[in-house]
Design an enzyme around this catalytic site. Sequence first.
Site, PDB file in Angstrom:
ATOM      1  N   TYR A  18       0.679  -1.165   0.094  1.00  0.00           N
ATOM      2  CA  TYR A  18       0.405   0.228   0.039  1.00  0.00           C
ATOM      3  C   TYR A  18       0.860   1.099  -0.014  1.00  0.00           C
ATOM      4  CZ  TYR A  18      -4.539  -2.213   0.562  1.00  0.00           C
ATOM      5  OH  TYR A  18      -5.655  -3.241   0.618  1.00  0.00           O
ATOM      6  N   LYS A  48       4.136 -15.353   3.035  1.00  0.00           N
ATOM      7  CA  LYS A  48       4.161 -16.247   2.213  1.00  0.00           C
ATOM      8  C   LYS A  48       6.207 -16.469   2.074  1.00  0.00           C
ATOM      9  CE  LYS A  48       3.265 -18.178  -1.529  1.00  0.00           C
ATOM     10  NZ  LYS A  48       2.085 -18.598  -1.751  1.00  0.00           N
ATOM     11  N   ASP A  64      -1.887 -18.245   1.287  1.00  0.00           N
ATOM     12  CA  ASP A  64      -2.436 -19.437   0.498  1.00  0.00           C
ATOM     13  C   ASP A  64      -3.622 -20.430   1.887  1.00  0.00           C
ATOM     14  OD1 ASP A  64      -0.963 -20.596   1.049  1.00  0.00           O
ATOM     15  OD2 ASP A  64      -1.250 -20.932  -1.048  1.00  0.00           O
ATOM     16  N   ASP A  90      -5.865  -7.054   4.779  1.00  0.00           N
ATOM     17  CA  ASP A  90      -6.926  -6.272   3.754  1.00  0.00           C
ATOM     18  C   ASP A  90      -7.864  -8.050   3.263  1.00  0.00           C
ATOM     19  OD1 ASP A  90      -8.271  -4.827   2.207  1.00  0.00           O
ATOM     20  OD2 ASP A  90      -7.494  -5.564   0.943  1.00  0.00           O
TER      21      ASP A  90
HETATM   22  C1  IPM Z   1     -10.862  -1.355   3.723  1.00  0.00           C
HETATM   23  C2  IPM Z   1     -10.312  -1.370   2.901  1.00  0.00           C
HETATM   24  C3  IPM Z   1      -9.398  -0.565   2.110  1.00  0.00           C
HETATM   25  C4  IPM Z   1      -8.425  -0.670   2.287  1.00  0.00           C
HETATM   26  C5  IPM Z   1      -9.423   0.592   0.797  1.00  0.00           C
HETATM   27  C6  IPM Z   1     -11.179   0.972   0.271  1.00  0.00           C
HETATM   28  C7  IPM Z   1      -8.356   1.199   0.760  1.00  0.00           C
HETATM   29  O1  IPM Z   1     -10.203  -1.793   1.622  1.00  0.00           O
HETATM   30  O2  IPM Z   1      -9.898  -1.432   4.518  1.00  0.00           O
HETATM   31  O3  IPM Z   1     -10.612  -2.733   3.986  1.00  0.00           O
HETATM   32  O4  IPM Z   1      -8.003  -1.902   1.505  1.00  0.00           O
HETATM   33  O5  IPM Z   1      -7.426  -1.203   2.741  1.00  0.00           O
HETATM   34 MG    MG Z   2     -10.945  -4.332   2.634  1.00  0.00          MG
END
Ligand code: IPM
Ligand code: MG
Length: 369
Positions: free
Chosen positions: A141, A189, A221, A245
């Site tokens: 990210y 992983k 996985d 996520d």
């Molecule tokens: C989450 C969401 C966010 C992320 C998005 C909206 C950027 O999916 O909070 O899980 O990927 O962190």
């Molecule tokens: Mg999310």
Amino acid sequence: MKLKIAILAGDGIGPEVTHEAVNILKAVAEFGGHDFTFTPLLVGGIAIDKTGSPLPTATLEAALESDAVLMGAVGDNKFNSLPPDKRPEAGLLQIRAALGGYANLRPSIAYPALSGNSPLRPEVTDGADILFVRELLGGLYFGQPRAWDKEAQRAHNTMVYTRAEVVRVARIAFELAQKRRKKLTSVDKANVLEVSQLWRATVTELAKDYPDVTLEHQLVDSMAMHLMNIPRNFDVVLTENLFGDILSDEAGVITGSLGMLPSATIGGKVNLYEPVHGSAPDIAGQGKANPLGAILTAAMVLRHSANLEQDAAAIEKAVTKVLADGHRTADIARGGNASQHLVSTTEMGKLVHQALAESIDQRQAMHAV
Ligand code: IPM
Ligand code: MG
């Protein structure tokens, strides 16, 4: 107790569900004689529309001045063609980075009343109670370099972690495990990625400081599979950003709806609270949204920013009761079930408020004798 809460309701169903969560916090303040203030601020698509930026400076400054930030959701289909740094989601990632919280706590619980809602059989979900600790400020990210070179038809992102970043989030996960069932599952992983090898080595080394916690490692996985096979086997689950996520949405299946999941991000300057679900533009403004994720998020505000554990637990109990009584928003309703009562977003909020008031009355009556 004084608490300055910044309210970033955002887009889609964000404002509707946040409204119900704020009502519950107001009720707790009233019952307990607390002084909670709520400052509404712009974020996401609505902020782009009104100011040109998904995270206006005024929002950022006020959020940094507050004791806690409660978010709704961000995102709208009309921004889908914009590059990542111009989209509503950029506002969310920027505020996460600015507030500095790196440990995103995402509980996933199997509510007995909702056991028929999960596509998993009740005997699989029964008793599941998992706390994900998702690293929130690192990995793909935020890793540099990142780019989409349109001419070269090539794009890249970077998954990067330092040892220090793994240590700080892992310590939070170990400490939470100590307060729960003393089991920590670290997800990686490591059979392919160097980043994961660093992750695994670091977590293994830290485990020596927490001899009462049983540590296990799972590859992401097979974790995705185990989570659906035997969710009861997991207590605290530690993951890097992207794996968390993905797995935390998957864990929504255990509860029966993504609309039920709360989250809290701790460890930084100001804690950030957001339900796991997104902005769901397709049902926005129709009173169909489930406010329970947001209301359970409000409970986390009380637990992690106000040390009001009793009130946090009372909200969670009120949610359990309302579900046990058969009240359902559309996402958790099952057609043809006569014992269920379909309610709107605001009706659900009121029902939780009522159940909460009753349980607080009982508590006060017990104190009086
Ligand atoms: C989450 C969401 C966010 C992320 C998005 C909206 C950027 O999916 O909070 O899980 O990927 O962190
Ligand atoms: Mg999310």
